[in-house]
Design a protein around this motif. Structure first.
Motif, PDB file in Angstrom:
ATOM      1  N   ASP A 171      22.682  -4.673  29.380  1.00 23.42           N
ATOM      2  CA  ASP A 171      22.331  -6.098  29.464  1.00 23.42           C
ATOM      3  C   ASP A 171      21.851  -6.610  28.110  1.00 23.42           C
ATOM      4  OD1 ASP A 171      22.802  -5.560  32.116  1.00 23.42           O
ATOM      5  OD2 ASP A 171      20.754  -5.955  32.783  1.00 23.42           O
ATOM      6  N   GLY A 172      21.016  -5.809  27.445  1.00 23.30           N
ATOM      7  CA  GLY A 172      20.476  -6.199  26.146  1.00 23.30           C
ATOM      8  C   GLY A 172      21.559  -6.356  25.088  1.00 23.30           C
ATOM      9  N   GLU A 173      22.539  -5.455  25.112  1.00 21.88           N
ATOM     10  CA  GLU A 173      23.645  -5.556  24.152  1.00 21.88           C
ATOM     11  C   GLU A 173      24.448  -6.835  24.369  1.00 21.88           C
ATOM     12  OE1 GLU A 173      25.484  -1.341  23.008  1.00 21.88           O
ATOM     13  OE2 GLU A 173      25.252  -1.579  25.183  1.00 21.88           O
ATOM     14  N   ILE A 174      24.734  -7.122  25.619  1.00 24.74           N
ATOM     15  CA  ILE A 174      25.522  -8.331  25.909  1.00 24.74           C
ATOM     16  C   ILE A 174      24.715  -9.572  25.565  1.00 24.74           C
ATOM     17  CG2 ILE A 174      26.629  -9.685  27.732  1.00 24.74           C
ATOM     18  CD1 ILE A 174      27.630  -7.078  28.891  1.00 24.74           C
ATOM     19  N   ALA A 175      23.425  -9.572  25.859  1.00 22.68           N
ATOM     20  CA  ALA A 175      22.581 -10.714  25.496  1.00 22.68           C
ATOM     21  C   ALA A 175      22.657 -10.942  23.988  1.00 22.68           C
ATOM     22  CB  ALA A 175      21.139 -10.461  25.930  1.00 22.68           C
ATOM     23  N   HIS A 176      22.560  -9.862  23.237  1.00 22.21           N
ATOM     24  CA  HIS A 176      22.629  -9.959  21.768  1.00 22.21           C
ATOM     25  C   HIS A 176      23.991 -10.517  21.330  1.00 22.21           C
ATOM     26  CE1 HIS A 176      21.967  -9.030  17.570  1.00 22.21           C
ATOM     27  NE2 HIS A 176      23.140  -8.400  17.557  1.00 22.21           N
ATOM     28  N   LEU A 195      25.992 -12.371  23.025  1.00 21.62           N
ATOM     29  CA  LEU A 195      26.093 -13.775  23.449  1.00 21.62           C
ATOM     30  C   LEU A 195      25.229 -14.691  22.580  1.00 21.62           C
ATOM     31  CD1 LEU A 195      25.941 -13.443  27.344  1.00 21.62           C
ATOM     32  CD2 LEU A 195      27.926 -14.103  25.987  1.00 21.62           C
ATOM     33  N   GLY A 196      24.224 -14.100  21.943  1.00 25.72           N
ATOM     34  CA  GLY A 196      23.319 -14.899  21.120  1.00 25.72           C
ATOM     35  C   GLY A 196      22.192 -15.513  21.926  1.00 25.72           C
ATOM     36  N   VAL A 197      21.834 -14.864  23.046  1.00 27.13           N
ATOM     37  CA  VAL A 197      20.706 -15.336  23.861  1.00 27.13           C
ATOM     38  C   VAL A 197      19.675 -14.214  23.927  1.00 27.13           C
ATOM     39  CG1 VAL A 197      22.126 -16.895  25.244  1.00 27.13           C
ATOM     40  CG2 VAL A 197      21.721 -14.583  26.065  1.00 27.13           C
ATOM     41  N   SER A 198      18.461 -14.585  24.275  1.00 30.82           N
ATOM     42  CA  SER A 198      17.413 -13.571  24.382  1.00 30.82           C
ATOM     43  C   SER A 198      17.661 -12.697  25.612  1.00 30.82           C
ATOM     44  CB  SER A 198      16.034 -14.236  24.489  1.00 30.82           C
ATOM     45  OG  SER A 198      15.901 -14.844  25.759  1.00 30.82           O
ATOM     46  N   PRO A 199      17.193 -11.459  25.582  1.00 36.52           N
ATOM     47  CA  PRO A 199      17.321 -10.601  26.767  1.00 36.52           C
ATOM     48  C   PRO A 199      16.664 -11.225  27.997  1.00 36.52           C
ATOM     49  CG  PRO A 199      16.713  -9.275  24.868  1.00 36.52           C
ATOM     50  CD  PRO A 199      16.632 -10.721  24.443  1.00 36.52           C
ATOM     51  N   THR A 217      16.391 -14.465  28.703  1.00 37.73           N
ATOM     52  CA  THR A 217      17.283 -15.510  29.215  1.00 37.73           C
ATOM     53  C   THR A 217      18.447 -14.887  29.981  1.00 37.73           C
ATOM     54  OG1 THR A 217      16.719 -17.024  27.431  1.00 37.73           O
ATOM     55  CG2 THR A 217      18.812 -17.418  28.552  1.00 37.73           C
ATOM     56  N   PHE A 218      19.031 -13.836  29.429  1.00 37.86           N
ATOM     57  CA  PHE A 218      20.154 -13.183  30.089  1.00 37.86           C
ATOM     58  C   PHE A 218      19.715 -12.548  31.406  1.00 37.86           C
ATOM     59  CE2 PHE A 218      23.611  -9.914  30.341  1.00 37.86           C
ATOM     60  CZ  PHE A 218      24.639 -10.825  30.525  1.00 37.86           C
ATOM     61  N   TYR A 219      18.521 -11.955  31.411  1.00 40.10           N
ATOM     62  CA  TYR A 219      17.970 -11.377  32.637  1.00 40.10           C
ATOM     63  C   TYR A 219      17.826 -12.448  33.718  1.00 40.10           C
ATOM     64  CZ  TYR A 219      14.752  -9.218  35.914  1.00 40.10           C
ATOM     65  OH  TYR A 219      14.169  -8.745  37.065  1.00 40.10           O
ATOM     66  N   LYS A 220      17.355 -13.634  33.323  1.00 36.37           N
ATOM     67  CA  LYS A 220      17.202 -14.719  34.290  1.00 36.37           C
ATOM     68  C   LYS A 220      18.548 -15.170  34.852  1.00 36.37           C
ATOM     69  CE  LYS A 220      12.782 -16.455  32.701  1.00 36.37           C
ATOM     70  NZ  LYS A 220      12.023 -17.574  32.170  1.00 36.37           N
ATOM     71  N   LEU A 221      19.588 -15.088  34.049  1.00 37.43           N
ATOM     72  CA  LEU A 221      20.941 -15.395  34.548  1.00 37.43           C
ATOM     73  C   LEU A 221      21.376 -14.346  35.563  1.00 37.43           C
ATOM     74  CD1 LEU A 221      22.889 -16.383  31.314  1.00 37.43           C
ATOM     75  CD2 LEU A 221      22.293 -17.889  33.214  1.00 37.43           C
ATOM     76  N   THR A 267      19.608 -12.461  37.432  1.00 32.05           N
ATOM     77  CA  THR A 267      18.792 -12.412  38.651  1.00 32.05           C
ATOM     78  C   THR A 267      18.757 -13.757  39.395  1.00 32.05           C
ATOM     79  OG1 THR A 267      16.798 -12.870  37.370  1.00 32.05           O
ATOM     80  CG2 THR A 267      17.320 -10.546  37.816  1.00 32.05           C
ATOM     81  N   ARG A 268      19.651 -14.668  39.017  1.00 37.04           N
ATOM     82  CA  ARG A 268      19.771 -15.984  39.658  1.00 37.04           C
ATOM     83  C   ARG A 268      18.570 -16.898  39.422  1.00 37.04           C
ATOM     84  NH1 ARG A 268      22.234 -15.393  45.668  1.00 37.04           N
ATOM     85  NH2 ARG A 268      24.017 -14.074  45.232  1.00 37.04           N
ATOM     86  N   GLU A 269      17.714 -16.557  38.508  1.00 38.68           N
ATOM     87  CA  GLU A 269      16.564 -17.416  38.216  1.00 38.68           C
ATOM     88  C   GLU A 269      16.963 -18.611  37.373  1.00 38.68           C
ATOM     89  OE1 GLU A 269      12.945 -15.374  36.874  1.00 38.68           O
ATOM     90  OE2 GLU A 269      13.894 -13.518  37.559  1.00 38.68           O
ATOM     91  N   LYS A 270      18.084 -18.493  36.673  1.00 34.98           N
ATOM     92  CA  LYS A 270      18.561 -19.559  35.794  1.00 34.98           C
ATOM     93  C   LYS A 270      20.027 -19.815  36.144  1.00 34.98           C
ATOM     94  CE  LYS A 270      19.016 -20.282  30.778  1.00 34.98           C
ATOM     95  NZ  LYS A 270      18.747 -21.669  30.700  1.00 34.98           N
ATOM     96  N   PRO A 271      20.384 -21.074  36.428  1.00 36.22           N
ATOM     97  CA  PRO A 271      21.790 -21.359  36.758  1.00 36.22           C
ATOM     98  C   PRO A 271      22.669 -21.355  35.509  1.00 36.22           C
ATOM     99  CG  PRO A 271      20.552 -23.393  36.718  1.00 36.22           C
ATOM    100  CD  PRO A 271      19.555 -22.276  36.489  1.00 36.22           C
ATOM    101  N   ILE A 272      23.957 -21.307  35.748  1.00 31.73           N
ATOM    102  CA  ILE A 272      24.923 -21.383  34.654  1.00 31.73           C
ATOM    103  C   ILE A 272      25.007 -22.846  34.213  1.00 31.73           C
ATOM    104  CG2 ILE A 272      27.343 -21.072  33.994  1.00 31.73           C
ATOM    105  CD1 ILE A 272      25.940 -18.431  34.556  1.00 31.73           C
ATOM    106  N   THR A 273      24.656 -23.096  32.968  1.00 33.84           N
ATOM    107  CA  THR A 273      24.767 -24.438  32.398  1.00 33.84           C
ATOM    108  C   THR A 273      26.059 -24.516  31.594  1.00 33.84           C
ATOM    109  OG1 THR A 273      23.619 -23.786  30.386  1.00 33.84           O
ATOM    110  CG2 THR A 273      22.248 -24.612  32.202  1.00 33.84           C
ATOM    111  N   ARG A 274      26.362 -25.689  31.101  1.00 29.38           N
ATOM    112  CA  ARG A 274      27.574 -25.838  30.280  1.00 29.38           C
ATOM    113  C   ARG A 274      27.506 -24.923  29.053  1.00 29.38           C
ATOM    114  NH1 ARG A 274      32.298 -27.952  30.496  1.00 29.38           N
ATOM    115  NH2 ARG A 274      33.326 -28.322  28.541  1.00 29.38           N
ATOM    116  N   GLN A 275      26.347 -24.883  28.415  1.00 29.56           N
ATOM    117  CA  GLN A 275      26.179 -24.046  27.223  1.00 29.56           C
ATOM    118  C   GLN A 275      26.368 -22.564  27.571  1.00 29.56           C
ATOM    119  OE1 GLN A 275      22.340 -24.366  25.383  1.00 29.56           O
ATOM    120  NE2 GLN A 275      22.886 -23.059  23.668  1.00 29.56           N
ATOM    121  N   THR A 276      25.757 -22.144  28.667  1.00 31.08           N
ATOM    122  CA  THR A 276      25.903 -20.754  29.095  1.00 31.08           C
ATOM    123  C   THR A 276      27.354 -20.450  29.454  1.00 31.08           C
ATOM    124  OG1 THR A 276      23.681 -20.915  30.045  1.00 31.08           O
ATOM    125  CG2 THR A 276      24.996 -19.006  30.670  1.00 31.08           C
ATOM    126  N   ALA A 277      28.002 -21.389  30.137  1.00 34.07           N
ATOM    127  CA  ALA A 277      29.407 -21.210  30.515  1.00 34.07           C
ATOM    128  C   ALA A 277      30.295 -21.050  29.285  1.00 34.07           C
ATOM    129  CB  ALA A 277      29.873 -22.384  31.366  1.00 34.07           C
TER     130      ALA A 277
END
Length: 129
Positions: free
Chosen positions: A26-31, A33-37, A39-43, A45-55
């Motif tokens: 997960d940490g490698e993919i977060a890196h 993607l250019g997002v913090s671990p 933020t990626f964890y929240k994606l 675990t469904r804590e953060k929805p997919i936004t246009r930027q994330t998409a």
């Protein structure tokens, strides 16, 4: 009757299909993607929805396109909104105990009481045939 199976959540698709296929943490993919671990964890675990930027980030990394992620999130959100609306409707309906305590009958039953017993039995027999 409409199928009530929930559509997949983007996080489930990431966790169950795409993440294992990469062989990366997960940490490698977060890196990548250019997002913090976090933020990626929240994606994941469904804590953060997919936004246009994330998409856009996910679409570029997994070569799926932006609309793939936005549509999946929208379908899941629509399903959840429908479930909430159904629950609210069910909660707002009076219970059987309330109907009995208030000595009230639903409209259909009130109308049926006006029909003579013989006609009701004839109607029921016709339905069973």
């Amino acid at each position: 009757m409409q199928d009530m199976t929930p559509p997949p959540h983007p996080a489930d698709f990431l966790n169950d299909i795409l993440m294992p296929a990469t062989g990366r943490s997960d940490g490698e993919i977060a890196h990548l993607l250019g997002v913090s671990p976090e933020t990626f964890y929240k994606l994941l675990t469904r804590e953060k929805p997919i936004t246009r930027q994330t998409a856009e980030l996910l679409g570029r990394f997994f070569q799926t396109g932006v609309d793939f992620w936005l549509q999946m999130q929208a379908e899941f959100d629509r399903y959840m909104a429908m479930q909430i609306a159904i629950e609210r409707e069910l909660v707002s309906l009076p219970s059987a105990e309330t109907w009995m305590a208030e000595d009230r009958l639903p409209e259909a039953d009130v109308a049926l009481e006006r029909v003579p017993f013989d006609e009701r039995m004839e109607c029921i027999a016709h339905i069973r045939c």
